[in-house]
Design an enzyme around this catalytic site. Structure first.
Site, PDB file in Angstrom:
ATOM      1  N   LEU A 104      -3.905  10.873  45.873  1.00  0.00           N
ATOM      2  CA  LEU A 104      -4.995  10.167  45.798  1.00  0.00           C
ATOM      3  C   LEU A 104      -4.938  10.661  43.743  1.00  0.00           C
ATOM      4  CD1 LEU A 104      -7.970   9.746  45.902  1.00  0.00           C
ATOM      5  CD2 LEU A 104      -8.441  11.913  45.919  1.00  0.00           C
ATOM      6  N   ASP A 105      -5.560   9.771  42.706  1.00  0.00           N
ATOM      7  CA  ASP A 105      -4.658   9.577  41.914  1.00  0.00           C
ATOM      8  C   ASP A 105      -5.804  11.368  40.644  1.00  0.00           C
ATOM      9  OD1 ASP A 105      -3.471   7.848  41.706  1.00  0.00           O
ATOM     10  OD2 ASP A 105      -5.163   6.546  40.930  1.00  0.00           O
ATOM     11  N   MET A 106      -4.820  11.548  40.201  1.00  0.00           N
ATOM     12  CA  MET A 106      -5.001  13.317  39.282  1.00  0.00           C
ATOM     13  C   MET A 106      -6.461  13.056  38.486  1.00  0.00           C
ATOM     14  SD  MET A 106      -3.525  14.467  36.256  1.00  0.00           S
ATOM     15  CE  MET A 106      -3.625  16.185  35.262  1.00  0.00           C
ATOM     16  N   SER A 108      -8.719  10.983  40.445  1.00  0.00           N
ATOM     17  CA  SER A 108      -9.679  10.593  41.134  1.00  0.00           C
ATOM     18  C   SER A 108     -10.118  11.819  42.408  1.00  0.00           C
ATOM     19  CB  SER A 108      -9.704   9.536  42.022  1.00  0.00           C
ATOM     20  OG  SER A 108      -9.016   8.269  41.103  1.00  0.00           O
TER      21      SER A 108
END
Length: 240
Positions: A104-106, A108
């Site tokens: 999960l992106d930084m 997001s």
């Protein structure tokens, strides 16, 4: 009983089996003091001394599955080589080597699974596994029916066309659109790229569900254990 080394490492919670194969190939695993780099090598954890970067590997004391609401600004790794806040900076159970299942992106937030069950992590992240992940997304501009149709049919990206997404509009404001989007693949920053291709940059992205598992009322940084039934349900290909 002797087993393949990568299987032992994954069952001990070191990482997924695929990641353990890379650790072996990279020369980071030793058995009885000797570096092992040959995939398919076997060992017995009850008899042999197995280590990762010199740190002894032991049987996982307890298999756990955790649902975490990952905050913004935290990277989905246990430790980060660029000194950014990582998963291990959060208030998680001590004395358990936990690994994130997927990414999960930084920038997001939302539902991220953690476990020390390497086999579970491998199955959940295998390309053939197609459980949907659901997101709440806020974009710039007014997403219209043509944009929804494009999301439903798939968007051409530099690394190929995306699988059909499920998308619905939740709310509008004069300059923003709020959507719910579900996808069943994991291309890098996929939702941001899909909406960017439609000229709707993403302002905010939060994952709210993985398969049948909902994030519920977990606040950023909060987590809870999953029941055995919840963990088992995640391995079923549920249709949301």
């Amino acid at each position: 009983m002797k087993e393949r080394l990568q299987k032992i490492l994954a069952a001990s919670g070191v990482a997924s089996r695929r990641a353990c194969e890379k650790l072996i190939a990279d020369g980071r695993i030793s058995v009885n003091g000797e570096i092992v780099t040959v995939l398919g090598s076997v060992a017995d954890l009850d008899v042999d001394d197995i280590a990762v970067d010199g740190q002894p590997v032991t049987q996982a004391a307890e298999i756990v599955y955790i649902a975490l609401n990952k905050p913004l600004g935290v990277v989905s790794t246990c430790q980060d080589t660029h000194d950014r806040p990582a998963i291990d900076s959060l208030d998680l159970p001590e004395n358990l080597r936990l690994y994130p299942v997927g990414r999960l992106d930084m920038d997001s937030s939302g539902l991220l699974l953690l476990t020390n069950d390497g086999a579970f992590a491998q199955q959940m992240t295998h390309p053939a596994f197609e459980n949907y992940k659901t997101y709440l997304v806020e974009t710039r501009g007014h997403v219209d029916e043509d944009d929804l149709a494009a999301l439903h049919s798939g968007i051409e990206l530099t690394d190929g066309k995306t699988l059909p997404a499920r998308a619905e509009i939740i709310a509008y404001s004069p300059t923003r659109t709020r959507l719910k989007i579900a996808i069943r693949e994991g291309k890098n920053r996929q939702i941001r790229r899909m909406l960017g291709a439609l000229h709707h940059p993403v302002e905010n992205l939060q994952r709210i569900a993985v398969g049948s598992l909902q994030m519920g009322n977990l606040q950023p940084g909060e987590w809870r254990y999953l029941s055995p039934e919840e963990a088992a349900a995640l391995l079923e290909k549920n249709d949301i």
